[in-house]
Design a protein around this motif. Sequence first.
Motif, short mmCIF file in Angstrom:
data_model
loop_
_atom_site.label_atom_id
_atom_site.label_comp_id
_atom_site.label_asym_id
_atom_site.label_seq_id
_atom_site.Cartn_x
_atom_site.Cartn_y
_atom_site.Cartn_z
N TRP A 121 1.37 -1.16 -0.07
CA TRP A 121 0.70 -0.49 -0.34
C TRP A 121 1.13 1.13 -0.18
O TRP A 121 0.57 2.08 -0.69
N SER A 122 2.13 1.49 0.51
CA SER A 122 2.60 2.61 0.78
C SER A 122 3.32 2.68 -0.02
O SER A 122 3.39 4.10 -1.22
N SER A 123 3.50 2.08 -1.81
CA SER A 123 4.64 1.89 -2.61
C SER A 123 3.30 2.61 -3.09
O SER A 123 3.55 3.35 -4.77
N TYR A 124 2.26 2.21 -3.82
CA TYR A 124 1.50 2.69 -4.21
C TYR A 124 0.49 3.86 -3.80
O TYR A 124 0.50 4.83 -4.65
N VAL A 125 0.31 4.11 -2.97
CA VAL A 125 0.08 5.70 -2.16
C VAL A 125 0.94 6.22 -2.58
O VAL A 125 0.56 7.49 -3.36
N LEU A 126 2.63 6.49 -2.64
CA LEU A 126 3.44 6.49 -3.09
C LEU A 126 3.57 7.40 -4.30
O LEU A 126 3.64 8.67 -4.59
N PHE A 127 2.63 6.04 -5.38
CA PHE A 127 2.90 6.74 -6.71
C PHE A 127 1.81 7.50 -6.99
O PHE A 127 1.98 7.64 -7.95
N LEU A 128 0.19 7.32 -6.57
CA LEU A 128 -0.62 7.73 -6.59
C LEU A 128 -0.15 9.21 -6.81
O LEU A 128 -1.00 9.91 -7.46
N LEU A 129 0.23 9.08 -5.31
CA LEU A 129 0.61 11.11 -4.99
C LEU A 129 1.66 11.40 -6.06
O LEU A 129 1.32 12.61 -6.12
#
Length: 498
Positions: free
Chosen positions: A182-190
């Motif tokens: 989730w952390s990698s995906y949230v950073l990607f989205l941001l």
Amino acid sequence: MKKASGFEIVAARCWNLLNEGKPFTPIFTVGVYLLYHMNAWGDGSFWEQFGLGLLTALPLFALYFHFDFPLFLRNYLWFPVIGALVLWRDAYLDMGLYATAIGLFLFFTIYFWGTFYYHLRIGTSWWNFKRFWKLVLKNSDSTSGNAQEQLPKFLLLLFIMDTAGSYWADADGAGTQVDFTWSSYVLFLLGVGLYAWILHRNLFDWKPKEVEGYTVPVQAQTEEASSGKVFVLVIDGMRKDRFEEANAPFLKKWRAEGTEYTQMETLYPARTVVCFSSMFTGTYPREHGITSNMVWKLGIKVESIFDSLRKVGKKGRLLGIAHLIDSMGDDVESVTAVMHNDKADRNIMERAKLIMAEQNPDLLVVQFIATDQTGHSMGALYDEYRQKIEEADALIAEFVGWLTAQGHAKDATFIICADHGQADGIGGHGHLDEGERFVPFFMYGPHVRAGVKVEAKHSLVSVAPTLSYLLGAPLPSHSRGPVLSDAFESEKKKFNLL
């Protein structure tokens, strides 16, 4: 000529879900994913994987629905794709899924849309795909046919759905190599969201500047100035430079003997329903609520010129295709768009005669559609497109002759214009590429100054207030465009401002 049937009106709205780029992207992405995995539909674990993947991708779907990435900004769409491949470089790439998506996209745009659909609707050749594939690959508008925008969008979305779904469904990735946290995906989205915001804030700088404040009313010099009828003849999708190249003696004679606005600008986004809504309300999409050809909530939010005319006991009618009903409702006299394109404008002209004979409105707006449809189906830079402009010229000459014989043209004012131009590709219009932004616009009539060229920049939002002036009606509630008074002023006597 037939009116648009109830079925055609509904079908036109459904088609816009696939034609307009924003709704197309999620519909196509989800559809491809489900079709590719059709053999697994009976397996409950597949639906778990699909649901988790779709849920994960929803924020990215929303981001791409919000941002258009118009014109050259679409080139930057490949960087998020590269970023995702680098960030989750151990992800399994199901090349069959991506090949299927690309193949279905090209089939849909080049053959189903560009050949099958246009053959059934307007009679284009069964061989139209031989040209249409070129148009799709260089198209720049906001439709699903914009390959350079749609390809990176749906490929990234499929990658996220497939990778995230497999990871979350497999006990948090216990059996997978990729570490899709989730952390990698949230950073990607941001990162993608910030990237898109920066691009649009700093590079998207060609949107026309809006007129500030509301229209200043202008009082007519004489009663005669508002005594005659007004006809607005819109040659849908007519490029300004292609009009110059066309052999259009009647319209060019009128232009020379009337007042031409050489820098008349269309609206953003330059979609037909958006432009017509702004032309006849006098304001912008953010106020009248029509932001694309896909109208999510029917009806404009503000008054139109047709509302203004009713206040003074006058009548206006808009003769156009079914799409315009979504914004203008009962003020539209609909025409079917399902007919051979060589007959379309003639049938529309004959219907216009019938409306004048039976209803005798004070304002008649006529949308000639063959030029636009030729640009969309065959390209705006080919001879067929120019020929449709020439045919429209001859038909308008015939229509004016009939109006004169019937007495309708006495003291009448004519406005000739396009709602938008067309870019290269499949007659693209939406993002204001070359050929879209500035449109032919001139007026002719006994109250119009002769031989005048107005070089100052103006916008089509001035149509509604100018019609109010000509017809002695109050301004529509949110009218912002100035009255095009340069077309009526004399050297000795100026208009009085109220």
